[in-house]
Design a protein around this motif. Structure first.
Motif, PDB file in Angstrom:
ATOM      1  N   ARG A 139      85.977 -32.578 -34.740  1.00  0.00           N
ATOM      2  CA  ARG A 139      84.950 -31.983 -35.346  1.00  0.00           C
ATOM      3  C   ARG A 139      84.611 -32.399 -36.719  1.00  0.00           C
ATOM      4  NH1 ARG A 139      83.316 -27.442 -32.449  1.00  0.00           N
ATOM      5  NH2 ARG A 139      81.829 -27.173 -34.068  1.00  0.00           N
ATOM      6  N   GLY A 234      79.846 -23.318 -31.553  1.00  0.00           N
ATOM      7  CA  GLY A 234      79.501 -23.674 -32.949  1.00  0.00           C
ATOM      8  C   GLY A 234      80.257 -22.651 -33.926  1.00  0.00           C
ATOM      9  N   GLU A 235      80.373 -21.631 -33.631  1.00  0.00           N
ATOM     10  CA  GLU A 235      81.132 -20.607 -34.572  1.00  0.00           C
ATOM     11  C   GLU A 235      82.585 -21.047 -34.502  1.00  0.00           C
ATOM     12  OE1 GLU A 235      79.229 -18.206 -36.148  1.00  0.00           O
ATOM     13  OE2 GLU A 235      81.248 -17.849 -37.294  1.00  0.00           O
ATOM     14  N   SER A 236      83.033 -20.995 -33.460  1.00  0.00           N
ATOM     15  CA  SER A 236      84.420 -21.098 -33.012  1.00  0.00           C
ATOM     16  C   SER A 236      84.621 -21.250 -31.658  1.00  0.00           C
ATOM     17  CB  SER A 236      85.097 -19.616 -33.532  1.00  0.00           C
ATOM     18  OG  SER A 236      86.441 -19.790 -32.976  1.00  0.00           O
TER      19      SER A 236
ATOM     20  N   GLU B  88      83.512 -24.136 -43.202  1.00  0.00           N
ATOM     21  CA  GLU B  88      83.922 -25.296 -42.490  1.00  0.00           C
ATOM     22  C   GLU B  88      82.594 -26.157 -41.818  1.00  0.00           C
ATOM     23  OE1 GLU B  88      87.137 -24.934 -39.439  1.00  0.00           O
ATOM     24  OE2 GLU B  88      85.781 -26.066 -38.416  1.00  0.00           O
ATOM     25  N   HIS B  89      81.540 -25.148 -41.419  1.00  0.00           N
ATOM     26  CA  HIS B  89      80.460 -25.666 -40.672  1.00  0.00           C
ATOM     27  C   HIS B  89      79.191 -26.167 -41.467  1.00  0.00           C
ATOM     28  CE1 HIS B  89      82.252 -24.671 -37.204  1.00  0.00           C
ATOM     29  NE2 HIS B  89      82.319 -23.505 -37.353  1.00  0.00           N
TER      30      HIS B  89
END
Lengths: 672, 289, 406
Positions: A139, A234-236, B88-89
């Motif tokens: 990621r 996308g979130e987790s 994080e994103h």
């Protein structure tokens, strides 16, 4: 009042189901239909100027072609980047593969154009699948780097591989006797590119129509449970798995989809320009596609469209050149910014002022106003509605055994527990976090797990839902051995979960969060999400109705349109429970649900859990809150240092000396 | 044998620049994609002060370093920090640094023109024989500097209070800020040092190839690759990554031709990312659920 | 890696309305009608496409310099005035395609000049040919741009082609049984060089010992030199677009103490090489070119550019070739009297008798199958070396060098 308030409500609030109904003036099929029509109309209007092949329209048609190519590539990247939050810097590579492969299949391989295009897209998909598998664990920056490396490799190959003409271009005189790809013929119609005056650029029609279709389909996907699964990832990824999403497969699928769309963009460029030079497919191309997505609004449906059109237009507009000239005239003739620099500045300004991109910011402004109007008072309906309901009330969905497990385990479950955990153990390196744990729970039963910090309670919960693989022991659910299954499989088997800190989609609405909990998130096939058959509409309506019921249950129906991130803590907790219920579980694992709740909220929580029990749910509650445990638990397990310390009814366990000692420590004298 | 020596030396160049990536990633979890332009910036600043004859060469290099560092700190404050807020994103910092690279490249090109300009500062002409291979002294200097800078950084991070602060911020920015250390300040200082290193690289590299606006771009991908191979969380990473990348590329170039040299490097990156995503010396961090 | 050096190609084709030239001249009516105005001057609308901004801007600059320096001259000599309509393609092939479309279809130019780079020209070769208007190509060297199977042919090149230079160099490179290696840049120019060197070698019974490519902006060329050394190459040809990359190669040679007997390259070395190389690195390099940079008409063009613009010619070989093509085109327009009669102008260009470059003349350069100004007769090419100051030293014609050695 908070949703978990103890006070019973006397009158149900009927009139407050505001956000659920008001915006729905048009039915979904009608709205979808209107969107489709609008997309096609816009597409056709765009190529209207070229309908008679006038010389002056050629450059415009080429521009439209470039925009179409950029749009589909950006739409594909948006699925990956905007929803699944995987920042791929490799979309340019797929674009290049699509362009060159389709050209080569048409010219060198001599395939029928439709086959050539399909072949090119299939190739892109295959490469995408390989890259997806290779990068599955990555990621963040690492993921971006590997995709960037892919794009660079593709560029190198194109520069050096002789069959593609290298820098002499494709096609080239030496290898093919011509520098222009011959116009393709499909079903007897010749599709001419926009090139020569007085030749109607017929290829533009399929190009723009396909572009419109891609946009329509991407909208369907984005708004479907398949799309929510991407947002979940996308979130987790861990959260997504708990919602029943097979993360590996879903990630590969979305990557393949994005690559195919990237390749389609390349195909459009081949059709529009009829000649390919490797210089076109450089790193800057891939960056441009990323810019298009972010500029327009990543994570929105129209964002990539707006962004792509904007970026391509900027590429060749005079405005920036004029600004550059202004600087040279008035500021300094060497310290000035020309177009690339101005685009950079523009981009930074967008990031500051419109962080969600053009479309994202606009739509946030619009919906923000709508939601504020409906938010109303923060004294939502109380849980008290259910508190007053009795066991056979319809408000709470019954816990029904899942069809698959019914057949499999019907006979076996008689006399056995719903969940049976035997000898479960987990070792992390040298640390034995959990050892030799047994636990069982039945339908209509609440089993609480307590213990001091570090006792291994959360590890136990994680072992149950598949976050960790057990080092020893078995877990049998409804007669089926689910030991070591991945979280999505555990979820699909019928075990739901809430987390220590509510794991919600902060940017999505309360309603959307609940909808994400349905099994459809993991189960909807891509084709159904994309094509939206009538069954999909029916199911959507069902899900919505059920979601509304669940929100009413936990007292959130008034907040259906609010951003989940804006909810107070207690309501977030309630939302998580509603989402878990949406997945039709039979067993729910709640990890410290009372943490952070006020006393009144805790009482309301207790009421809800008791209600759920009454409706046949099995609940495993990991808790610290002893009053709650005493009130609701049928059975209590106390853990200490990973092992079973005590088990029995709440009274028994809570008065057990060993348990007290574990929490409070032994008196000083006993330590010697 | 030649390939080994020349590969190590080449890797040294990438390692020095990779160090700037690693440094910023360790403390701020961000990377500056405009690093290539900071390389050019360092070179041009030194070129601008080249005519100050009262300043010795080393002074000019320091000036280049300082200017690059200052602008790097400002870049962090205004273009990275505001875009890291969503956890994080949040990838906005990636895009803003890309945008910064456009702006810087464009500005430098407009001011200086596209052609490479000769730089005499800190230039070591000639070559020296190392284990039978003819190595340019300038390149050797850069490679040696890569090692020196790495050692300095490692020592500083372990033995000095500043280093302690840096490690603390990299592990837990929130707690560190609760203890009175401003992560913002730490980030700015880190970026200053990192971009200073980039500027330094530019100065020395320009002495070989001339200062041009696009001089940093070819180094960018290789340096990112080296940083990733070594491990973005390890200060020793760039040395190992640079050595491997350089030697592998050089061997492949020797055996099969230059095209394969570059490809070999890229394949190495892919192999490392697939097999060991955290890099060879990096540490894997688990997130507690 | 060339990836980032072309980072801004894709952005902006600024359609600057009119590139105001030198004095738009006295006279009342100077609308670009293509026919003679009241003052007897024909105003031609000339479309010019190239990378006006960005890292490749040098390749546009030489055209600018030519217009700036010589428009008055052309007006005087031939009563032809150029009204320049330019487009910036940022060196991106698809931008070139759009820009050319606009110039031809929307701006209605009478002739098209550029693009200056081979790759971009290849992208639009088909279109321009089908659009049937005179195509002036002073920049590119790639033969592949003009397809003589299509007649009448509209493109005219005033630079030598790669096939020609290989014919000239081939003999020289392989003389005395030397082993030949080529280092070529990874772009259209370089690859075209490679292809033609290989063809010539095949046709003449020779073999290429080593082929090495160099990426634009590469950090070092040590592996290339090592491979040359290991395969015994003692005669090297450098077909490299950017002078800076040539410097990387010569630096590696010096570092490895590699001194081949013959080192040849093209006029590209005159740009961006000297600043970043050392005299010890260029002392043995020789170039061949059909132009005389030291005296005569070609040299006069360069001197004029220096005088009028105050700048160095951006790309000396191409400054000269731009002058040549404008001379040819202006003559043709004057003869036909109407720039809009494309067919006639094209024919006039093809049939041109004398090309004037300053006081240098070239007679009857074209035939229907040959639209290249120069030919591959070694007697018409000159060999140069370099002195300590990187000034050109004339060694003799290519023919002489073959006979007596240079």
């Amino acid at each position: 009042m908070s949703i978990l308030d103890q006070e019973p409500r006397t009158t149900p609030r009927n009139g407050d189901r505001t956000s659920l109904g008001s915006a729905r003036r048009l039915s979904p099929p009608l709205r979808d239909g209107l969107f489709a029509v609008a997309a096609l109309v816009i597409a056709l209007v765009a190529i209207l100027p070229g309908r008679d092949g006038a010389g002056t329209s050629i450059s415009l048609m080429q521009l439209v072609g470039s925009m179409a190519a950029m749009i589909v590539a950006a739409v594909g990247l948006n699925l990956l980047m905007g929803y699944a939050k995987l920042v791929s810097l490799g979309q340019g590579g797929f674009y290049a593969i699509g362009a060159y492969a389709s050209a080569w299949f048409i010219l060198d391989a001599g395939w029928h154009p439709l086959l050539a295009i399909a072949g090119a897209l299939a190739l892109c998909g295959a490469v995408g699948a390989v890259v997806a598998v290779a990068s599955m664990q990555l990621r963040g920056p690492q993921f971006s780097v590997i995709t960037l490396v892919l794009a660079i490799l593709v560029e190198r190959i194109l520069n050096e591989a002789a069959p593609f003409g290298r820098l002499a271009g494709y096609p080239n005189h030496a290898q093919h006797g011509t520098t222009g790809l011959p116009s393709i013929q499909i079903f007897g119609i010749t599709l001419e590119p926009p090139m020569i005056a007085n030749t109607v650029a017929t290829v533009m029609v399929p190009v723009v129509v396909l572009t419109a279709l891609v946009v329509i389909i991407s909208r369907n996907i984005a708004r479907s449970p398949w799309g929510s699964s991407l947002s979940a990832i996308g979130e987790s990824e861990m959260l997504a798995a708990h919602l029943g999403v097979h993360v590996f497969r879903r990630k590969v699928s979305v990557f393949v989809l994005a690559s195919v769309l990237g390749g389609l963009g390349g195909v459009f460029t081949t059709l529009t320009f009829a000649h390919l030079q490797p210089e076109t497919f450089d790193i800057f191309l891939t960056i441009t596609i990323v810019l298009a997505v972010v500029f327009g609004g990543s994570g929105t449906v129209l964002g990539p469209v707006v962004g792509a059109v904007g970026i391509v237009w900027l590429e060749q507009s005079d405005v920036l050149a004029e600004v550059s000239q202004l600087q040279q005239d008035h500021v300094s003739d060497s310290w000035y910014l020309s177009t690339p620099g101005l685009v950079g500045v523009l981009f930074i300004l967008t990031l500051f002022l419109m962080p969600k991109g053009i479309v994202g910011t606009l739509s946030a402004a619009v919906t923000g106003r709508r939601r504020h109007a409906q938010a109303g008072e923060d004294d939502g309906a109380g849980l008290g509605e259910t508190a007053g309901l009795d066991a056979d009330s319809d408000a709470v969905p019954d816990a029904e055994p899942h069809a698959e497990t019914v057949a499999a385990g019907q006979e076996d479950t008689v006399g056995k527990h719903l969940l049976e955990m035997t000898g479960l153990g987990k070792k992390f390196g040298g640390l034995q976090a959990v050892a030799d744990m047994d636990l069982s729970v039945d339908r209509g039963q609440i089993h609480a797990v307590i213990g001091p910090n570090g006792a291994g309670k959360s590890t136990l919960a994680n072992l149950l839902t598949g976050v960790y693989r057990p080092s020893a022991g078995t877990v049998v659910f409804e007669g089926r051995d689910i030991t070591g299954l991945a979280p999505h499989a555990v979820a699909r088997a019928g075990i739901g979960r809430t987390f220590q800190t509510p794991q919600l989609f902060g940017d999505a609405t309360v309603l959307e969060n609940v909808l994400a909990g349905f099994v459809d998130t993991g189960r909807t096939p891509l084709w159904a999400a994309a094509l939206k058959p009538p069954s999909r509409y029916r199911r959507d309506a069902e899900m919505r109705a059920e979601a509304e019921r669940l929100m009413r249950l936990v007292g959130l129906e008034q907040f259906a349109g609010l951003r989940a991130g804006e909810l107070p803590y207690g309501k977030q907790r309630a939302l998580e429970i509603a989402r878990a219920l949406a997945g039709e579980p039979e067993l729910i694992v709640l990890d410290e649900p009372a943490a952070g709740l006020l006393a009144t909220e805790t009482a309301g929580l207790g009421d809800l859990l008791i209600s759920l029990r009454a409706h046949g749910y099995a609940l495993i509650v990991v808790e610290h809150h002893m009053d709650l445990v005493a009130r609701i638990a049928d059975e209590v397990t106390c853990m200490d240092q990973g092992r079973l310390l005590s088990r029995g009814t709440p009274d028994q366990v809570l008065s057990d000396e060993a348990v007290v000692a574990a929490y409070l420590g032994k008196p000083m004298e006993e330590h010697r | 044998m030649d390939a080994l020596v020349l590969g190590l030396v080449l890797g040294g160049l990438y390692a020095l620049l990779a160090q700037s990536f690693v440094l910023t990633f360790i403390t701020t979890k961000t990377l500056n994609f405009a690093v290539g332009e900071f390389v050019a910036l360092g070179a041009f600043v030194v070129l601008a002060v080249a005519s100050w004859s009262w300043l010795p060469d080393i002074g000019k290099v320091v000036v280049g370093l300082l200017v690059a560092g200052l602008i790097g700190a400002l870049a962090y404050r205004f273009l990275v920090l505001p875009f890291m807020t969503e956890g994080e994103h949040d990838v906005r910092w990636l895009l803003s640094t890309v945008a910064l690279s456009f702006v810087m490249l464009n500005l430098i090109t407009n001011v200086e023109g596209p052609s490479p300009q000769r730089s005499e500062t800190a230039r070591l002409g000639g070559s020296v024989d190392v284990l039978g291979a003819g190595v340019s002294k300038q390149q050797l200097l850069i490679a040696v500097l890569a090692v020196v800078v790495t050692v300095l950084l490692v020592v500083a991070s372990k033995k000095t209070p500043a280093g302690l602060v840096m490690r603390a911020v990299s592990q837990d920015p929130e707690t560190t800020s609760l203890m009175g250390v401003s992560p913002r300040l730490v980030g700015m200082v880190t970026y200053a040092v990192a971009m200073g290193i980039a500027g330094l690289t530019g100065t020395l590299y320009a002495a070989t190839v001339g200062a041009s606006p696009v001089m940093g771009a070819p180094l960018l991908v290789a340096s990112i690759a080296v940083a990733v191979v070594g491990g973005l969380s390890s200060l020793w990473g760039p040395l190992l990554g640079g050595a491997l990348y350089g030697v592998l590329s050089e061997f492949a170039s020797y055996e099969f031709g230059a095209i394969w040299g570059e490809t070999a490097g890229l394949l190495l990156v892919i192999a490392v990312l697939v097999w060991r995503p955290q890099g060879l010396l990096g540490r894997r961090t688990e997130v507690k659920l | 890696m060339n990836s980032f050096t072309r980072i801004h190609k894709r952005l902006v084709t600024a359609a600057v309305a009119v590139l105001a030239l030198s004095a738009c001249g006295g006279g009342g009516d100077d609308d670009a009608s293509g026919t003679a105005g009241a003052d007897g001057v024909i105003t031609v609308k000339l479309g010019v496409v190239g990378p006006k901004s960005g890292p490749a801007s040098l390749y546009y600059e030489y055209m600018d310099q030519t217009f700036e320096t010589f428009s008055d001259d052309f007006e005087e000599k031939y009563d032809v005035r150029f009204d320049i309509v330019s487009e910036d393609d940022q060196a991106a092939p698809e931008e070139t395609a759009r820009a050319v479309s606009r110039l031809i279809n929307e701006k209605g130019v009478h002739a098209l000049m550029g693009p200056p780079l081979s790759g971009n020209s290849l992208q639009v070769a088909d279109v321009v040919q089908k659009s049937q208007l005179p195509w002036l190509l002073p920049g590119p060297n790639a033969d592949e741009i003009i397809n003589y199977d299509v007649q009448p042919n509209w493109g005219f090149m005033t630079n030598f082609t790669n096939q020609q230079i290989m014919a000239i160099l081939g003999e020289r490179l392989w003389s005395d049984g030397q082993k030949v290696g080529i280092v070529y840049s990874a772009d259209g120019f370089g690859q075209s060089n490679l292809e033609h060197l290989k063809s010539w070698a095949e046709e003449n019974g020779h073999e290429l010992t080593a082929e090495e490519t160099i990426q634009p902006g590469a950090s070092d060329a040590n592996a290339i030199i090592k491979r040359f050394k290991d395969s015994g190459v003692d005669s090297v040809f450098m077909g490299i677009t950017q002078g800076a990359d040539t410097a990387t190669v010569t630096r590696a040679m010096e570092q490895a103490s590699y001194q081949p007997k013959t080192i040849m390259t093209t006029g590209t070395i005159l740009t961006d090489y000297q600043d970043v190389a050392e005299p010890s690195q260029w002392e043995n390099i020789q170039i061949v070119d059909p132009r005389n940079f030291l005296e005569g008409g070609d040299a006069w063009v360069l001197d004029q550019v220096r005088e009028e613009t105050g700048e160095e010619p951006a790309i000396p070989t191409n400054n000269i070739s731009s002058y040549a093509i404008l001379d040819i085109y202006a003559q043709a327009v004057k003869e036909v009297g109407d720039a809009t009669d494309f067919e006639a102008v094209r024919q006039a260009m093809e049939d041109i008798e004398t090309v004037h470059i300053g006081d240098l003349t070239i007679e009857n350069p074209f035939t229907p199958e040959d639209h290249v100004l120069y030919d591959d007769d070694p007697a018409n090419w000159l060999t140069y070396g370099f002195d300590k100051n990187f000034d050109l030293v004339l060694k003799g014609t290519a023919a002489e060098c073959l006979e007596k050695g240079c």
